[in-house]
Design an enzyme around this catalytic site. Structure first.
Site, PDB file in Angstrom:
ATOM      1  N   ALA A  31      47.992 -46.749  19.962  1.00 54.89           N
ATOM      2  CA  ALA A  31      48.250 -47.390  18.666  1.00 54.89           C
ATOM      3  C   ALA A  31      47.740 -48.837  18.681  1.00 54.89           C
ATOM      4  O   ALA A  31      46.674 -49.105  19.232  1.00 54.89           O
ATOM      5  CB  ALA A  31      49.724 -47.270  18.318  1.00 54.89           C
ATOM      6  N   CYS A  32      48.516 -49.745  18.111  1.00 55.66           N
ATOM      7  CA  CYS A  32      48.030 -51.126  17.973  1.00 55.66           C
ATOM      8  C   CYS A  32      47.792 -51.811  19.317  1.00 55.66           C
ATOM      9  O   CYS A  32      47.137 -52.848  19.386  1.00 55.66           O
ATOM     10  CB  CYS A  32      49.006 -51.959  17.151  1.00 55.66           C
ATOM     11  SG  CYS A  32      49.000 -51.508  15.423  1.00 55.66           S
ATOM     12  N   SER A  33      48.348 -51.254  20.404  1.00 50.41           N
ATOM     13  CA  SER A  33      48.144 -51.866  21.719  1.00 50.41           C
ATOM     14  C   SER A  33      46.932 -51.303  22.451  1.00 50.41           C
ATOM     15  O   SER A  33      46.710 -51.627  23.621  1.00 50.41           O
ATOM     16  CB  SER A  33      49.383 -51.660  22.600  1.00 50.41           C
ATOM     17  OG  SER A  33      50.477 -52.316  22.041  1.00 50.41           O
TER      18      SER A  33
END
Ligand code: COA
Length: 373
Positions: free
Chosen positions: A155-157
């Site tokens: 995801a965003c990481s």
């Protein structure tokens, strides 16, 4: 053992920008249309009318003023409310690989590298357009790269997880030049009819070249340390998958796109990330006064303000914690890399900074870097 260095970054920005005013106008037209179509049910109290969205709310709650998208017309069409991105034949490069390659070409040019010098490609992103073959392998082929390639999704990481993975390959001697790309067509997974989140995301691609210090050109960024963390949470979800597709009429579609409990995310992720950064600084022996800049994940200006304050001990200036939210919005894994790419040219050798991402999972990653001569 080889030491990993970030030798260059690249950025591809789609040509179309949508302002908050344009986005809100189209949302409100869609809501009016929905209310008219459901007038009887609304009058009988069976359903609630859709309220209007507002430019003021969006800017105050998030710091977002505009976002770039691959297709503007489809997103703004009140009868469509989703980007119009044509499916491509297998013989043509996929759109995700195409934008990844564009960002990679800038990174390669800056490092003075050719595609054939790459030993590994990692495509690290939230929004993969298919299961296989890996977009990373398509990028590898398009650039004429060597070695191996694979996709990963945190995801965003994804970008910080991708950088640690690349750095580990370099340390272990499995690769000397690793290309890590973050193509994000977030407009494809955003529900533009959901007032609470229709403004959050934008499209972009970033690229990071991680190399061993004996090969990297001068002036790169020494990776001082990386740290990754995941803690399960249902507060940010996208249930789309080959077992969960939703039906074509859109029934049950809402959780097959991005959904979140924004308030809970805000409250839970800020302390988790601030503590993680502080612990990692202790481990690496870096004092907050030595930290010249934090390139934080770009999700919400308020979250970044609070995290930076807990790390620095004072409210961060734009110089200490730059934002790109105003023009790019949240671009998932690419956000902290855009901030790094656009706001790092003024660093002097020996100065230290932090690339940090956080998001669904929950997941979070830190990459401390030092500019080299
Ligand atoms: N226009 C106008 N009003 C809106 C609106 C919109 N587009 N969206 C929501 N509202 C209203 C809500 O209905 C609510 O009204 P109420 O008080 O009458 O119930 C009010 O504004 C506050 O909504 P809320 O969702 O609590 O706002 P918020 O201040 O928490 O901001 C986010 C929302 C999503 C911007 C914020 O929570 C956030 O950024 N959280 C973290 C998100 C994040 O980083 N996610 C990670 C993705 S990687």
């Amino acid at each position: 053992m080889s030491r990993p260095v970030i030798s260059a970054t690249g950025l591809y920005t789609p040509p179309n920008s949508i302002s908050n005013a344009e986005l809100v106008e189209s949302f409100n037209a869609w809501a009016d249309q929905w209310n008219a179509q459901n007038a009887d049910d609304i009058a009988a109290g069976r359903v609630q009318p859709k309220p209007h969205s507002s430019v003021e709310f969006i800017e105050k709650a998030s710091g977002i003023k505009a976002r770039y998208v691959v297709d503007k017309d489809g997103v703004l069409d009140p009868k469509r409310m989703t980007p119009n991105i044509a499916e491509r034949p297998n013989e043509q490069i996929s759109i995700l690989a195409e934008i990844a390659v564009k960002s990679a070409q800038e990174a390669l040019a800056k490092a003075g590298r050719e595609g054939k010098e790459i030993d590994a490609v990692i495509c690290a992103a939230s929004n993969m357009q298919r299961a296989y073959p890996a977009m990373a392998i398509e990028v590898q082929a398009a650039l004429g790269a060597q070695g191996f390639a694979f996709d990963m999704n945190v995801a965003c990481s994804s970008a910080t997880f991708g950088i640690q993975t690349a750095a580990d390959f370099v340390r272990a001697g499995h690769a000397k030049t690793v290309l890590m790309v973050n193509p994000e067509i977030c407009s494809g997974h955003l529900n533009f009819t959901d007032r609470d989140s229709h403004f959050i995301f934008g499209d972009v691609s970033t690229a990071v070249l991680v190399e061993s210090d004996d090969r990297a050109p001068k002036g790169g960024w020494s990776i001082l340390g990386t740290h990754l963390k995941t803690v399960f949470s249902n507060n940010i979800r996208n249930n789309f998958g080959f077992l969960n597709r939703g039906d074509p009429d859109g029934v049950g579609k809402s959780d097959k796109l991005f959904v979140q409990e924004g308030r809970k995310v805000f409250k839970e992720v800020v302390p988790m990330v601030a503590a993680m950064i502080n612990e990692e600084m202790d481990r690496l022996g870096i004092k907050s006064a030595e930290l010249r800049r934090m390139w934080l994940h770009q999700a919400n200006a308020g979250m970044n303000r609070l995290i930076a304050e807990r790390v620095l001990g004072h409210e961060a200036t734009e110089d200490e914690s730059p934002t790109v939210l105003d023009t790019y919005a949240n671009t998932s894994s690419a956000g902290s890399i855009i901030a790094f790419h656009k706001h790092s040219a003024d660093f002097k050798p020996g100065e230290k900074g932090l690339i940090c991402s956080f998001g669904a999972g929950y997941s979070a990653g830190t990459v401390f870097v030092e500019k080299t001569a």
